[in-house]
Design a protein around this motif. Structure first.
Motif, PDB file in Angstrom:
ATOM      1  N   ASN A  68      25.590  29.520  39.848  1.00 38.36           N
ATOM      2  CA  ASN A  68      26.674  29.320  38.897  1.00 38.36           C
ATOM      3  C   ASN A  68      26.175  29.202  37.462  1.00 38.36           C
ATOM      4  O   ASN A  68      26.761  29.771  36.543  1.00 38.36           O
ATOM      5  CB  ASN A  68      27.499  28.084  39.282  1.00 38.36           C
ATOM      6  CG  ASN A  68      28.429  28.357  40.444  1.00 38.36           C
ATOM      7  OD1 ASN A  68      29.206  29.296  40.428  1.00 38.36           O
ATOM      8  ND2 ASN A  68      28.334  27.549  41.485  1.00 38.36           N
ATOM      9  N   LEU A  69      25.073  28.479  37.256  1.00 38.00           N
ATOM     10  CA  LEU A  69      24.585  28.309  35.891  1.00 38.00           C
ATOM     11  C   LEU A  69      23.923  29.572  35.351  1.00 38.00           C
ATOM     12  O   LEU A  69      23.820  29.750  34.136  1.00 38.00           O
ATOM     13  CB  LEU A  69      23.619  27.127  35.821  1.00 38.00           C
ATOM     14  CG  LEU A  69      24.284  25.748  35.985  1.00 38.00           C
ATOM     15  CD1 LEU A  69      23.246  24.635  35.962  1.00 38.00           C
ATOM     16  CD2 LEU A  69      25.336  25.504  34.905  1.00 38.00           C
ATOM     17  N   LYS A 433      36.320  44.277  39.456  1.00 36.02           N
ATOM     18  CA  LYS A 433      35.425  43.319  38.799  1.00 36.02           C
ATOM     19  C   LYS A 433      36.213  42.170  38.172  1.00 36.02           C
ATOM     20  O   LYS A 433      35.836  40.995  38.291  1.00 36.02           O
ATOM     21  CB  LYS A 433      34.594  44.029  37.726  1.00 36.02           C
ATOM     22  CG  LYS A 433      33.530  44.969  38.267  1.00 36.02           C
ATOM     23  CD  LYS A 433      32.803  45.674  37.127  1.00 36.02           C
ATOM     24  CE  LYS A 433      31.748  46.638  37.637  1.00 36.02           C
ATOM     25  NZ  LYS A 433      31.038  47.347  36.535  1.00 36.02           N
ATOM     26  N   LYS A 434      37.295  42.503  37.488  1.00 37.28           N
ATOM     27  CA  LYS A 434      38.118  41.466  36.858  1.00 37.28           C
ATOM     28  C   LYS A 434      38.744  40.558  37.909  1.00 37.28           C
ATOM     29  O   LYS A 434      38.777  39.326  37.752  1.00 37.28           O
ATOM     30  CB  LYS A 434      39.214  42.108  35.998  1.00 37.28           C
ATOM     31  CG  LYS A 434      38.696  42.762  34.732  1.00 37.28           C
ATOM     32  CD  LYS A 434      39.838  43.414  33.953  1.00 37.28           C
ATOM     33  CE  LYS A 434      39.341  44.049  32.667  1.00 37.28           C
ATOM     34  NZ  LYS A 434      40.440  44.735  31.917  1.00 37.28           N
ATOM     35  N   GLU A 435      39.256  41.166  38.970  1.00 31.85           N
ATOM     36  CA  GLU A 435      39.902  40.388  40.022  1.00 31.85           C
ATOM     37  C   GLU A 435      38.912  39.433  40.682  1.00 31.85           C
ATOM     38  O   GLU A 435      39.219  38.268  40.940  1.00 31.85           O
ATOM     39  CB  GLU A 435      40.486  41.335  41.073  1.00 31.85           C
ATOM     40  CG  GLU A 435      41.589  40.736  41.911  1.00 31.85           C
ATOM     41  CD  GLU A 435      42.837  40.460  41.103  1.00 31.85           C
ATOM     42  OE1 GLU A 435      43.376  39.337  41.239  1.00 31.85           O
ATOM     43  OE2 GLU A 435      43.283  41.322  40.341  1.00 31.85           O
ATOM     44  N   LYS A 436      37.718  39.930  40.931  1.00 38.45           N
ATOM     45  CA  LYS A 436      36.719  39.105  41.606  1.00 38.45           C
ATOM     46  C   LYS A 436      36.254  37.963  40.712  1.00 38.45           C
ATOM     47  O   LYS A 436      36.000  36.852  41.186  1.00 38.45           O
ATOM     48  CB  LYS A 436      35.525  39.966  42.029  1.00 38.45           C
ATOM     49  CG  LYS A 436      34.637  39.294  43.065  1.00 38.45           C
ATOM     50  CD  LYS A 436      33.630  40.250  43.669  1.00 38.45           C
ATOM     51  CE  LYS A 436      32.887  39.583  44.815  1.00 38.45           C
ATOM     52  NZ  LYS A 436      31.823  40.446  45.374  1.00 38.45           N
ATOM     53  N   ARG A 437      36.143  38.223  39.421  1.00 33.25           N
ATOM     54  CA  ARG A 437      35.712  37.160  38.501  1.00 33.25           C
ATOM     55  C   ARG A 437      36.670  35.976  38.539  1.00 33.25           C
ATOM     56  O   ARG A 437      36.234  34.818  38.532  1.00 33.25           O
ATOM     57  CB  ARG A 437      35.634  37.712  37.079  1.00 33.25           C
ATOM     58  CG  ARG A 437      35.232  36.636  36.090  1.00 33.25           C
ATOM     59  CD  ARG A 437      35.133  37.102  34.672  1.00 33.25           C
ATOM     60  NE  ARG A 437      34.450  36.097  33.867  1.00 33.25           N
ATOM     61  CZ  ARG A 437      34.195  36.220  32.590  1.00 33.25           C
ATOM     62  NH1 ARG A 437      34.537  37.314  31.937  1.00 33.25           N
ATOM     63  NH2 ARG A 437      33.580  35.250  31.927  1.00 33.25           N
ATOM     64  N   ARG A 446      29.239  35.411  41.003  1.00 36.32           N
ATOM     65  CA  ARG A 446      29.258  36.154  39.740  1.00 36.32           C
ATOM     66  C   ARG A 446      27.875  36.678  39.337  1.00 36.32           C
ATOM     67  O   ARG A 446      27.729  37.841  38.979  1.00 36.32           O
ATOM     68  CB  ARG A 446      29.835  35.253  38.652  1.00 36.32           C
ATOM     69  CG  ARG A 446      29.849  35.840  37.250  1.00 36.32           C
ATOM     70  CD  ARG A 446      30.932  36.841  37.059  1.00 36.32           C
ATOM     71  NE  ARG A 446      31.054  37.203  35.648  1.00 36.32           N
ATOM     72  CZ  ARG A 446      31.657  38.290  35.221  1.00 36.32           C
ATOM     73  NH1 ARG A 446      32.210  39.131  36.079  1.00 36.32           N
ATOM     74  NH2 ARG A 446      31.737  38.556  33.938  1.00 36.32           N
ATOM     75  N   TYR A 447      26.844  35.834  39.377  1.00 36.27           N
ATOM     76  CA  TYR A 447      25.519  36.251  38.919  1.00 36.27           C
ATOM     77  C   TYR A 447      24.995  37.434  39.732  1.00 36.27           C
ATOM     78  O   TYR A 447      24.569  38.453  39.176  1.00 36.27           O
ATOM     79  CB  TYR A 447      24.546  35.071  38.987  1.00 36.27           C
ATOM     80  CG  TYR A 447      23.103  35.452  38.797  1.00 36.27           C
ATOM     81  CD1 TYR A 447      22.632  35.854  37.557  1.00 36.27           C
ATOM     82  CD2 TYR A 447      22.209  35.415  39.863  1.00 36.27           C
ATOM     83  CE1 TYR A 447      21.299  36.217  37.379  1.00 36.27           C
ATOM     84  CE2 TYR A 447      20.882  35.776  39.698  1.00 36.27           C
ATOM     85  CZ  TYR A 447      20.432  36.172  38.452  1.00 36.27           C
ATOM     86  OH  TYR A 447      19.118  36.530  38.287  1.00 36.27           O
ATOM     87  N   ALA A 456      24.580  42.716  34.024  1.00 40.74           N
ATOM     88  CA  ALA A 456      24.039  41.429  33.596  1.00 40.74           C
ATOM     89  C   ALA A 456      23.447  41.477  32.192  1.00 40.74           C
ATOM     90  O   ALA A 456      23.636  40.547  31.390  1.00 40.74           O
ATOM     91  CB  ALA A 456      22.988  40.947  34.602  1.00 40.74           C
ATOM     92  N   ALA A 457      22.718  42.535  31.876  1.00 38.88           N
ATOM     93  CA  ALA A 457      22.049  42.613  30.579  1.00 38.88           C
ATOM     94  C   ALA A 457      23.043  42.556  29.427  1.00 38.88           C
ATOM     95  O   ALA A 457      22.744  42.000  28.363  1.00 38.88           O
ATOM     96  CB  ALA A 457      21.215  43.891  30.496  1.00 38.88           C
TER      97      ALA A 457
END
Length: 515
Positions: A68-69, A433-437, A446-447, A456-457
């Protein structure tokens, strides 16, 4: 003094034993079974597989911190910006000696060890033993999914190691995924895993559908979208799971063992057993920083003593708002104004709350009756390994990538219907992607998703460059952190470093790039 007498007796006995004839030391042990002799009965097999369940439960807290972090779901917060180790994660300034990395890596291999013991010594000649072996394969695969996706080339250990095998070299990624695929396929096809009769028939044991969900997820990491779609669709079409209607309590004690939980670890408070005290503290860590808040009227939630880590990011809140997702937003995050409306505000003695952009986690709130005031504050809320909503969104992605747009739309719309959003007529990867976030906000997905998608970058580059602070009047200030090393670095942070302790004792291991 009694203690001195005890110690002196031990020394005398040790001295006598050391200088006695060797024959006196050559005594066979009584009441001790070898590994080959022990795992013979159904009771032995059950004891062995319980060790897998127990070991998996121990992975949850460090995984929660790490995954999470490292995402953009939350700020670290907690005690001190400069002193608290949590900030090292959220700013990407940690190194290979970081404690949570070492703990998770070690604990995952403890699960693998427990699974290998079952597979090596429990021979299948009864239903219980057959089930134990099938479950052990799932635990080993589940651990390796985490290890491969986070570290890339962890050692492949498929049996209990002899002393001359301890220094294992890096594993080959393809061979590691092949082991995961084989373990899960064999477990699924064995017919020895439990199957629920219906969504409400909850079981704490590993089910066939959970194993299928893991296999589908493994295929997604391998970009094998056709097999992923077929496997995940089998879970969806089984009708064994359903979306839980009370999303507001999806991660609280009131939502334990619901129809959506694919697998969860059960936490039970035992006043006579103080061991494992840290494992059920994670929920109090997430809960609000009680020493910085004042409670003007009684509330239904725990009103003091939280640690205040994992405060929601502004980006997370804005993502909900941008989707017009008010139902899930209000079930996940509360604004400072909403907190004040409930009678909760910053303490008069506190000028500001650091690492808070004006938002508070509601998804993981702790109810007052759940808190245990024993030694340290604890909350025995169950740890969810996977929800059915994640299966649906993985299935949507797999079907879309495999060219089955209709199935992808159906899976996404099931999640959106529960979220009280309008149905879509078509979906893109961006939609998924939006729905899963939003659906899986701060649930440790998420990570790894950002890494898997190659995002990620871009998304995490600025992590740790600004620090918010919430003031009593609701104002938020943003303080620039002059730390050039902060933020996700391409070519380094796609994989975690192997723990320094492992690298120091194992000269056959090669460290990941950039570390």
């Amino acid at each position: 003094m009694k203690t001195k007498h005890i110690l002196l007796s031990i020394l005398v006995i040790s001295y006598t034993a050391f200088f006695s004839c060797e024959d006196y030391l050559d005594i066979s042990q009584h009441g001790v079974n070898t590994l080959d002799d022990f795992y013979k009965t159904d009771a032995d097999a059950e004891e062995a597989i319980i060790a897998c369940y127990s070991s998996w439960k121990d992975t949850y807290q460090s995984a929660f911190w790490l995954k999470n972090l490292l995402s953009d779901d939350c700020y670290s917060a907690g005690e001190s910006w400069t002193a608290a180790s949590a900030q090292l994660l959220s700013t990407y300034t940690f190194d290979s000696d970081f404690s949570h990395i070492k703990t998770l890596y070690t604990n995952l291999y403890k699960v693998i060890y427990a699974a290998n013991i079952v597979l090596e010594y429990v021979k299948g000649d009864s239903d219980i033993k057959f089930r134990a072996r099938a479950e052990a394969k799932v635990f080993r695969a589940m651990s390796y999914i985490e290890l491969i996706s986070l570290w890339g080339t962890p050692p492949l250990v498929d049996h209990p190691l002899a002393s001359n095998e301890y220094a294992q070299a890096n594993g080959d990624t393809n061979a590691l995924w092949a082991l995961v695929n084989q373990d899960l396929t064999e477990a699924i096809e064995s017919g020895n895993l439990e199957e629920k009769a219906n969504p409400d028939a909850f079981t704490y044991r590993i089910t066939k559908q959970f194993a299928q969900a893991l296999l589908g997820k493994a295929y997604m990491y391998q970009k094998n979208y056709n097999d992923a779609a077929a496997t995940l669709n089998a879970v969806v079409n089984s009708g064994k799971y359903a979306l839980y209607t009370d999303f507001e309590n999806i991660q609280t004690t009131k939502g334990e063992a619901n129809c959506e939980s694919m697998f969860e670890s059960n936490y039970v408070y035992d006043a006579n057993n103080a061991t494992g005290i840290m494992s059920d503290m994670i929920w109090v860590y997430i809960h609000w920083r009680g020493d910085m808040l004042s409670f003007n009227e009684p509330t239904q939630i725990y009103s003091h003593g939280g640690w205040g880590f994992f405060n929601p990011t502004k980006e997370s809140y804005d993502a909900f708002v941008g989707m017009g997702d008010t139902y899930r937003l209000n079930a996940s995050i509360k604004t400072y104004q909403q907190m004040e409306d409930m009678g909760i505000s910053l303490s008069g003695a506190i000028a500001y709350m650091p690492d808070n952009a004006g938002y508070f986690s509601w998804k993981y709130r702790v109810y007052e009756e759940d808190v245990i005031n024993y030694y340290w504050l604890r909350c025995p809320n169950n740890a969810r390994a996977m929800r059915y909503a994640e299966v649906l969104l993985l299935a949507a992605e797999a079907n879309l990538q495999a060219g089955s747009a209709t199935e992808a739309v159906e899976c996404v719309n099931k999640v959106r219907t529960r979220a009280r959003l309008s149905a879509l007529v078509s979906v893109s990867m961006d939609d998924i992607k939006k729905e899963k976030r939003l659906e899986l906000w701060m649930e440790g997905c998420r990570y790894q998703d950002l890494i898997r998608w190659g995002d990620a970058a871009t998304v995490l580059a600025q992590r740790g460059r600004e620090r918010p602070a919430l003031y009593k009047d609701g104002r938020v200030s943003w303080n620039e952190q002059k730390n050039a090393s902060a933020g996700f670095k391409t070519g380094k942070h796609e994989l975690l470093p192997f723990p320094a302790t492992e690298m120091n004792v194992n000269k056959n291991m090669k460290q990941n790039p950039g570390w």
